[in-house]
Every structure is written in C-alpha cells, then in structure tokens.
Design a protein around this motif. Structure first.
Motif, mmCIF file in Angstrom:
data_model
loop_
_atom_site.group_PDB
_atom_site.id
_atom_site.type_symbol
_atom_site.label_atom_id
_atom_site.label_comp_id
_atom_site.label_asym_id
_atom_site.label_seq_id
_atom_site.Cartn_x
_atom_site.Cartn_y
_atom_site.Cartn_z
ATOM 1 N N SER A 112 42.580 -30.178 6.730
ATOM 2 C CA SER A 112 42.831 -28.827 6.245
ATOM 3 C C SER A 112 41.541 -28.076 5.944
ATOM 4 C CB SER A 112 43.676 -28.875 4.973
ATOM 5 O OG SER A 112 44.719 -29.783 5.121
ATOM 6 N N ASP A 113 40.403 -28.688 6.286
ATOM 7 C CA ASP A 113 39.108 -28.047 6.025
ATOM 8 C C ASP A 113 38.977 -26.746 6.832
ATOM 9 O OD1 ASP A 113 36.390 -29.509 4.748
ATOM 10 O OD2 ASP A 113 36.076 -27.700 5.974
ATOM 11 N N ASP A 114 38.077 -25.870 6.356
ATOM 12 C CA ASP A 114 37.879 -24.610 7.076
ATOM 13 C C ASP A 114 36.934 -24.774 8.257
ATOM 14 O OD1 ASP A 114 39.496 -23.365 5.276
ATOM 15 O OD2 ASP A 114 37.835 -22.963 3.890
ATOM 16 N N ASP A 115 36.089 -25.781 8.181
ATOM 17 C CA ASP A 115 35.061 -25.967 9.205
ATOM 18 C C ASP A 115 35.630 -26.771 10.390
ATOM 19 O OD1 ASP A 115 32.911 -26.424 10.718
ATOM 20 O OD2 ASP A 115 31.707 -27.445 9.162
ATOM 21 N N LYS B 22 50.858 -33.091 10.038
ATOM 22 C CA LYS B 22 49.685 -32.231 9.879
ATOM 23 C C LYS B 22 49.103 -31.889 11.255
ATOM 24 C CE LYS B 22 46.695 -29.909 7.924
ATOM 25 N NZ LYS B 22 47.095 -28.653 7.282
ATOM 26 N N LEU B 23 49.025 -32.880 12.124
ATOM 27 C CA LEU B 23 48.474 -32.634 13.462
ATOM 28 C C LEU B 23 49.332 -31.627 14.212
ATOM 29 C CD1 LEU B 23 47.372 -36.192 14.613
ATOM 30 C CD2 LEU B 23 45.905 -34.211 14.204
ATOM 31 N N LYS B 24 50.632 -31.730 13.993
ATOM 32 C CA LYS B 24 51.544 -30.819 14.663
ATOM 33 C C LYS B 24 51.266 -29.383 14.225
ATOM 34 C CE LYS B 24 56.283 -31.048 16.183
ATOM 35 N NZ LYS B 24 57.626 -31.474 15.874
ATOM 36 N N VAL B 25 51.068 -29.240 12.905
ATOM 37 C CA VAL B 25 50.751 -27.910 12.381
ATOM 38 C C VAL B 25 49.463 -27.396 13.006
ATOM 39 C CG1 VAL B 25 50.110 -26.636 10.316
ATOM 40 C CG2 VAL B 25 51.959 -28.320 10.211
ATOM 41 N N SER C 281 43.568 -41.148 3.950
ATOM 42 C CA SER C 281 44.021 -40.048 3.110
ATOM 43 C C SER C 281 42.963 -38.959 3.024
ATOM 44 C CB SER C 281 44.364 -40.574 1.721
ATOM 45 O OG SER C 281 44.971 -39.579 0.966
ATOM 46 N N ILE C 282 41.690 -39.375 2.912
ATOM 47 C CA ILE C 282 40.588 -38.401 2.861
ATOM 48 C C ILE C 282 40.534 -37.610 4.162
ATOM 49 C CG2 ILE C 282 38.080 -38.175 2.809
ATOM 50 C CD1 ILE C 282 38.100 -40.615 0.892
ATOM 51 N N SER C 283 40.626 -38.346 5.279
ATOM 52 C CA SER C 283 40.590 -37.659 6.578
ATOM 53 C C SER C 283 41.743 -36.680 6.693
ATOM 54 C CB SER C 283 40.668 -38.671 7.706
ATOM 55 O OG SER C 283 39.652 -39.625 7.569
ATOM 56 N N ASP D 39 47.658 -33.462 0.098
ATOM 57 C CA ASP D 39 47.209 -32.288 -0.645
ATOM 58 C C ASP D 39 45.702 -32.208 -0.493
ATOM 59 O OD1 ASP D 39 48.356 -30.398 -2.962
ATOM 60 O OD2 ASP D 39 46.255 -30.930 -3.361
ATOM 61 N N ALA D 40 45.178 -30.990 -0.467
ATOM 62 C CA ALA D 40 43.747 -30.796 -0.247
ATOM 63 C C ALA D 40 42.920 -31.442 -1.355
ATOM 64 C CB ALA D 40 43.435 -29.308 -0.158
ATOM 65 N N SER D 41 43.490 -31.540 -2.536
ATOM 66 C CA SER D 41 42.725 -32.063 -3.666
ATOM 67 C C SER D 41 42.451 -33.558 -3.548
ATOM 68 C CB SER D 41 43.481 -31.797 -4.961
ATOM 69 O OG SER D 41 44.690 -32.524 -4.947
#
Lengths: 535, 362
Positions: free
Chosen positions: A184-187, A209-212, A177-179, A151-153
């Motif tokens: 999902s960051d915008d930058d 996530k990488l697949k997405v 986990s942070i990475s 989760d982004a949070s």
C-alpha cells in the motif's frame, strides 16, 4: 493529538519494561469506560487502547471481554463487571477491584455495543499484545491474525519486532505481513519490491491486495507485476485444488479398497460369491461400537483393540458361514450367491433386533480429528490420512500372508488346482475354511476403519456391496494388486468427476463405465494368466 | 389347437391355468356378494391378489431367463420399475388440474421444482396408447442394449449377475435425483383415474385384478410357447453347454438377446399393472434387494417350470404379507432362512418334491 499520544503509548507499551511508567490515573480510565457506553465508535477505539495500556493486570481480559460479551455494565450503579452465567442469573465481579458484586438478571445488565469494524479492531489490538508473548505459537497466531486483517500500520509495528524475533516461522510471517503493508506504499519501487516478496504466498489477504493493485494501481509496472503475481498465485491455488481433489479421491479409493479387499480373497481367490461380505464389514463396525461401550473413556485404546476384535468376530462368522452353507455349494456360484444373500438378510436383522435399528454413535479418538495444514489453501484431515495408511498396511499384511506364509501357499495351490493340491497332501477343506475366515476377518477390519468415516447402522454393508464387487471385477479376479489399483482408480475418478457432474451422477457414471469396461475386458484390468484361467 | 399343443405334457401348467381362470371368475363374483356373507372378498383383498398376480408375472419373466437360459438376472426389478414408471407417467398426466397446485400443464412435483414446461420425455404420455407402447419399449430397449453389449462380449455367469445388479443400482441412484424429472425421492403418486375410471372405485380395482390375471395367463402361455419352440430348445442347450451350442453353429448371443428382451418386456407389463393397484411408484422399486427377492420366489417355487415361479411368487408374498403384519421383526429372518433353505435343501423348489424330472429341466 490525543490519538497520536495513544498510538505512541501503544507502541511504547509493547516494551514490557515500560509498563510500570504507563499507569494511567483512574479518572482517565473511568472516562474511557464512559466513552465505551456511548455510540461513538471512533472514540471507543481510542478508549479501548487506553484501557489496554492502563497497566491494569487484567486489561487484556477486559478488552477480550468486551469482544466476547463477558464484560457488562450494571445498569443501576454503572459498575463495569465480568459476568459469568449461572442458571439464568449472571454472577458479576467488578473488573477493577475483583470483588463480587452480586447476581443479576439479564435485564439489569447492559452490554457494550460494538460493531464489526470495532470487532476486528479489538482482535488486532489483542494480537498486538500477543506479539510479545514468550510462546512462539502465540506470536505466530498473532501475526497470522494481522495477516488476515491487513493494515498500513502493521509495518511500523512489526519492523522493530522482526529484529529481535528468533523463531523462523514467526519471522517469515512477519516479513510477509510487512511486505503486505508495503503493497500500500505510495512509492512504486517499494510496491514492486513488495510484490516480489509476496508472490509466493497463498494467503487470501495477499491475493485480495494484489487484485486491488492489478485493477486500480496508477503505476503501469506495478499493475503488470501485480497481474503476473496474481496469475502465478491463482495457478498455484488451482494446483492445490487439484491436489486436494486427488487426496479426497485417494481417500475414497482406499475406503473402496478396504471394503473390497476381503472380497478379493473370497471372490477373487476362492471364487465364492459372498453377498454377505457387506454385513461382515458391518459386524466389524459394530464390534468397534461394542468395545467402545465397554471402555467409553478410552476411545484410542478401544479402537486399537477393535482391530483384532473385529478380525476375530467377522472371521469366526465367516468360518461359520463357510462350514455351514458355502461348502455344500462349491461349483454352483449362482446358488452360493443366493444363499449368502439370505445370510446377509439374517445378519442385518440380527443387528436390528439385538442392538438397534437406528445408527449407533462411534467416537473418534483425539488423534483422528484435526487438520494437517500444509498451507492456507491446502490441508489434509488426519482421519483420512490414517485410513489411507491403514489401508496400505492391511494390504501389505495380506500380501505378505498370501505370498510368504505356508497358509498363503496352500491357498494359492488350492485355488489354482484343487485336485493336485489335495494329491500333494493339502487338506483342501481346511484351507477353504481358513481362507474364507481370512477374507471375512479382513472385511471386519475394514469395518473398524469405516466406523471412523461413516455412520454405523444395519445398512452399512449394503452401501458397499455393489461397489466392492465392481472394484474386484474391474481390477481382475484373483489379483490383489488389481484390486488396489482399481479401487484407487475408481475413487479418484469419482472425485474428479464430482465437481462438474455432482456426487450422485459421478457415481452413476463410474458404475456405467465399469459395466461397459467389463463388456470389453470381461476379466478385468489385470486378468489372470496361465492355467488358473481355465475354469 | 395351438393352445393345446403348447400345454401338452404340462400338467402343472394346465392345473395352474384352470385355477387362474376359476379365480378370475370367482373373485369378482365373491366381491359382489353382500359384506355379511362368509364368502365375501373385500376390495383390499382383491387389490392384494391383483398385486400378487403382477409379481407372479414378473417371476415368470425371471424364470424364463434363469430357468431356461441360465442367466441369473439380479436386475429384473429394474424392468418392472421402468414399466411402472411409464404407467405412472400416464396416470400423472390424467390428474390434470386436480393436483395440489391445480396446474393442468405440469405435474405437481414439477411446479414445486419451478419447472416451466413439460420435459420432452414426458410428451405423449397423455395418451394411453403411447404409454402402453412405452411400457413395452422402454424396458425392452434397455434390455436389448444391455444384452447387446453383454452377450456379444460373452459376459456370463456371476459376472453378468453382478453387472445386472449394478445396472439396477445405477438406475436407482439416477431416479433418486430430482433433476431426472421423475419425481425424485417421492416418485409418482396421488393418481386419480385410469382410462377415465376412478382408481378409487371398486369396479376399477376388480377390473385391474382381472387385467393382471389375463396378463399373467397370456404371459405364461407365451413363455410356454417359447419354451416349446425350437428357440426354447436352443435356449436350454445354451444353459447346459453354451460353448458346445456355439460350436455347433447357433448364434448364442442372438438367442440370448431375443429371450432376455422378451422377458424384460413381460417384466415391464407386470410393473405397469402393479402401479395403478398400489398407487405409487418410487425409486426404491429399483433397489437390488427387490430383484433378488424375485429370484428367490422362482427358486422357492421351482426353477425352469414357469408355473413353479407363479407358485413361489404367490407363496412367498403371502408369507411376507402375513409376517410383516404379525411379526415384523421376523420377516427378514424368515426370508433369509428361506434363501439358505431352498438353495441347500430344495434345489428344484417346492414343485420339485412332487414331480419327476422331465425334458428340458434342470
């Protein structure tokens, strides 16, 4: 706005010292429970946070109870209670006061309804609480739970904690986990950096996530990087898949070696076809069972005792077979085959009559169960690891006995040239009995190991007899190393063929292969050389 | 005239054939007596006798290779079962649309597995002549290919025994698979009729009994003919001194291959006659124990006599029927003890007690 405050509260509450200031008044708690009764799942999330941060001592237990269904609502009084099942009735205690409310039947109680997303939300919430636990294992578990439900949070939650974290494993998991959140960051530059940080990980969440990203990211470099990382990860997963197959193969191979190694002595060194070999293995397994019956509370000790026990039982039976039947049939291998087959039938029926025609349960001691987890896609089961080690140990001991002891020397002398050995003063008939006893005893020890892997029943031996002969013949008669290598080789080949051929077909193919191989090299992989070959 | 020459000096064989012919005449007659008669033989007994006769034929086939050629085959039940399966496939096709699913095109188990058409290896089994051919060709071909490899590379003795056992074991595993198309675990069963005669009919049962008896007689005579021939003498020479026979100039591998293949064909015929009488064929017929049991029949009766094999098969199977009904616990004890007893104390079998050693014997 309210949610924002709650979030802040959640973050703040992680500070253990802050708890006292966070006491929420009772009316707020009550309204939170009221929300929990309803069907608005978004509001329920907030309400659960309120409860968790209420400062109640058992707040965590309440929230966990909602997840597990241990916290219920008494329909009549609307009191929230912990329930404990006690012969069809539910014993209820009030969550706030801890007083016993009484016994209720199931109809008088109501569960708080939850759905899947709420379930994972609760798990996250509880994990967050565990993040500040003093036990590093609990913390690691909490971070891993977060890893599994990204989760982004998480980034915001974990970053401050990372500063104070002392345990290396927890730290690494937190960084991962942070990475993962940063993915999902915008930058795009942050994303690229994050991809670099996670590309070594095998966590399924990272891969997903990488697949997405590889499929949907709008930034070309991110897409490329994600694709590359994905390929690398998939390669490693495949590699570990092969390693796992190899492990299963070695494990199956060591079982074969264990079953065959006694035969390598009786058949390989003495040249006696012992069709009752499988039943000697079975006797070993039953010895384990009987010793466990005597001391049911100590499976570990009984297993340790079963090893010498099975060696003695099977060894004595073996010596009896040799003295009673086989010694009259030396030089007539086909007759030996038939007579020992008859003995195998008698032993099988003996076990059926005396113990049970059904399979008997053999307990696995604590240290044999469980997994050794190397990483999230590759783990080894302890029982198989121990069996592998045990097999190598048995092999080493046997090798030592044959090569370094007086008995071994005599055994080799008799098997190479009986007349000459007798002329040198070796009592060949005694050596025959002892050798056969040794081979039979080893079969019994193999039975102890097999009792930990398969069902123990009267047919246990029959399942291994054809395989054992194949292993010995394939390896080369009279050659212990050959037996080891051929057993491992056949086991590994079997497991590698299983994925595309199926378990039964793989077995058939291995059998056919060995049959064909014997046609080409009738004396096996490592044929004996020199005079011993002549007869 | 040829017949006389074959049976010359074969007292035991003459006696055996006389008894067999007497049985083939007497049993159907006794079966047709009224049930109250003390000489009446029930259909159950007729079928049981018929089953024993097929076992006897199998034993003769094993004795031919073991007694006269020195090859201890621990896989002859595989040839027996293959012949049985070929017959079973014919019988399955005769069921037609009388199966549970009423599908005239496919046997029940294929409908159950959602197969849409008959596999290629089932084609032709609607015809008896084709099935009869396959009953001989399939076991014969397997024995030929197996023997071709084994005998040419001079795999002998115990090694050969073990790989024949591995062969039948591998076949058992294979036939247990549903994908093989032979009914998997359950095998082939629920047969209705053979050549238009209902298998439930008493007359058909008697007919099968007589057919088994005739097959046994022909099988015995042909084995006896082989044994008496030049080929048989070379076979005995191979059994007793393989290398020497080879050095003299005989093609040992060819002799072995010919006799082994013929023996497998006989075993296949025995299996084909066995299946309609017991009404089922499944993969457990391939299990190694069955093959070894046959060897014990032969050893019990007397190796290298042919009629001894018949005697052993009938005697041991009668004992088995009796024991498994009266003392089911003790049958395996008795069988096991029999193995040990015969090999230790009766190396020439029961007939060895009554006769002197003769030419070509052990």
């Amino acid at each position: 706005m309210r949610i924002f405050i709650l979030l802040l509260a959640a973050l703040f509450s992680l500070n253990a010292t802050g708890k006292a200031d966070q006491l929420i008044n009772e009316s707020e708690l009550k309204s939170a429970f009221e929300v929990m009764e309803g069907r608005d799942f978004a509001a329920k999330e907030a309400a659960l946070k309120t409860i968790l941060n209420s400062g109640l001592e058992n707040a965590q237990k309440i929230v966990a109870g909602v997840l597990e269904g241990d916290v219920m609502l008494v329909k009549k009084t609307n009191a929230v209670v912990f329930v404990e099942k006690k012969d069809r009735k539910y014993l209820a205690t009030d969550v706030l006061t801890g007083e016993k409310v009484g016994e209720f039947s199931k109809r008088k109680l109501k569960k708080f309804s939850i759905n899947n997303s709420l379930r994972s939300f609760i798990r996250d919430l509880l994990a967050l609480q565990d993040l500040t636990n003093s036990d590093p294992e609990k913390r690691l578990l909490a971070v891993n739970t977060m890893l599994a439900n990204p989760d982004a949070s998480h980034q915001a939650i974990l970053e401050p904690l990372l500063q104070t974290e002392s345990d290396e494993a927890v730290k690494a998991a937190m960084q991962l986990s942070i990475s993962l959140s940063k993915l999902s960051d915008d930058d795009p530059t942050v994303q690229l950096k994050a991809i670099g940080a996670v590309k070594e990980s095998l966590e399924p969440a990272v891969r997903n996530k990488l697949k997405v990203l590889a499929e949907t990211s709008s930034s070309v470099p991110v897409k490329k990087a994600a694709e590359n990382a994905l390929i690398k990860i998939d390669d490693r997963i495949e590699l570990f898949g092969h390693l796992e197959t190899l492990f299963f193969g070695i494990s199956a191979g060591t079982v074969l070696v264990l079953a065959a190694i006694g035969l390598a002595i009786t058949f390989g060194v003495m040249g006696v076809i012992n069709m009752a070999h499988g039943e000697l293995i079975m006797l070993g397994a039953y010895t384990t069972y009987l010793i466990q019956l005597v001391m049911p509370s100590m499976p570990g000790l009984s297993l340790a005792l079963a090893i010498p026990g099975a060696f003695v039982v099977s060894g004595l039976v073996g010596i009896a077979i040799e003295r009673g039947v086989i010694r009259f049939l030396y030089g007539r291998p086909l007759e030996t085959l038939l007579a020992t087959f008859g003995i195998s039938l008698i032993l099988q029926q003996l076990v059926r009559t005396l113990i049970s025609p059904q399979n008997v349960p053999v307990a696995n001691p604590e240290f044999m169960s469980g997994l050794l987890e190397i990483n999230s896609v590759f783990s080894l089961t302890y029982n198989r690891l121990y069996i592998i080690a045990f097999c190598l140990l048995v092999f080493a001991v046997l090798f030592f006995v044959l090569k370094k002891t007086r008995l071994g020397l005599q055994v080799r002398a008799v098997s190479q040239n009986r007349a000459m050995a007798r002329a040198m003063g070796v009592r060949s008939s005694r050596v025959d009995a002892l050798t056969f006893g040794l081979g039979a005893g080893i079969a019994g020890v193999a039975g102890v190991a097999l009792s930990q892997l398969t069902n123990v029943g009267p047919n246990l031996g029959q399942a291994y007899i054809v395989d054992s002969f194949m292993v010995v013949v394939f390896g080369g008669v009279g050659n212990l190393w050959g037996t080891l290598i051929s057993g491992l080789g056949l086991g590994i080949a079997n497991k590698f063929m299983e994925p595309w051929a199926g378990a039964v077909m793989a077995k058939i193919l291995v059998l056919v292969f060995v049959i064909l191989f014997i046609q080409k090299k009738p004396r096996g992989l490592f044929p004996q050389k020199g005079r011993a070959v002549e007869n | 005239m040829g017949l006389l020459r074959i049976l010359q000096n074969d007292r035991g064989g003459q006696l055996f054939l006389a008894v067999l012919i007497a049985l083939l005449v007497a049993v159907p007659m006794m079966h047709s007596l009224p049930e109250s008669s003390p000489f009446y033989i029930s259909t159950y007994t007729v079928t049981l006798l018929g089953k024993y006769l097929t076992y006897a034929l199998l034993a003769v086939a094993v004795d031919l290779v073991w007694g006269y050629l020195g090859i201890l085959s621990l896989g002859h039940a595989a040839f027996f079962a293959l012949g049985g399966y070929a017959m079973g496939m014919y019988l399955m096709r005769q069921i037609g649309d009388r199966g549970v699913y009423g599908n005239a095109e496919l046997p029940d188990f294929m409908v159950f597995l959602n197969w849409t058409e008959l596999p290629w290896f089932w084609q032709g089994f609607d015809h008896f002549w084709f099935a009869a051919l396959m009953i001989m060709i399939v076991p014969g071909l397997l024995a030929f290919v197996f023997g071709w490899f084994a005998f040419r590379s001079r795999v002998t003795g115990v090694y050969l025994s073990i790989i024949t056992q591995a062969l039948t074991y591998a076949l058992m595993l294979a036939f247990f698979r549903n994908e093989m198309g032979f009914g998997g675990n359950n095998g082939l069963t629920d047969f209705k009729e053979i050549l238009g005669f209902s298998l439930q009919d008493d007359a058909t049962r008697v007919g099968l009994f007589v057919a088994s008896g005739i097959a046994l007689a022909i099988g015995y005579l042909s084995c006896r003919a082989i044994v008496k021939s030049r080929l048989g003498r070379v076979a005995v020479a191979i059994r007793d001194a393989e290398d020497r026979t080879r050095f003299i100039g005989y093609r040992v591998d060819r002799v072995k291959l010919a006799i082994f293949t013929f023996s497998a064909v006989l075993a296949g015929i025995a299996g084909a006659l066995y299946v309609p009488q017991v009404g089922i064929i499944n993969p457990s017929e391939f299990q190694p124990l069955n093959s070894i049991e046959v060897v014990v029949w032969v050893a019990m009766g007397g190796r290298a006599t042919l009629y001894g094999a018949v005697l052993g098969a009938l005697g041991v199977n009668y004992a088995k029927t009796y024991f498994t009904a009266a003392f089911p616990e003790f049958w395996l004890f008795a069988l096991g003890a029999l193995f040990v007893f015969v090999t230790l104390l009766l190396p020439r079998g029961v007939v060895g007690i009554f006769r002197k050693k003769q030419e070509g014997e052990l």
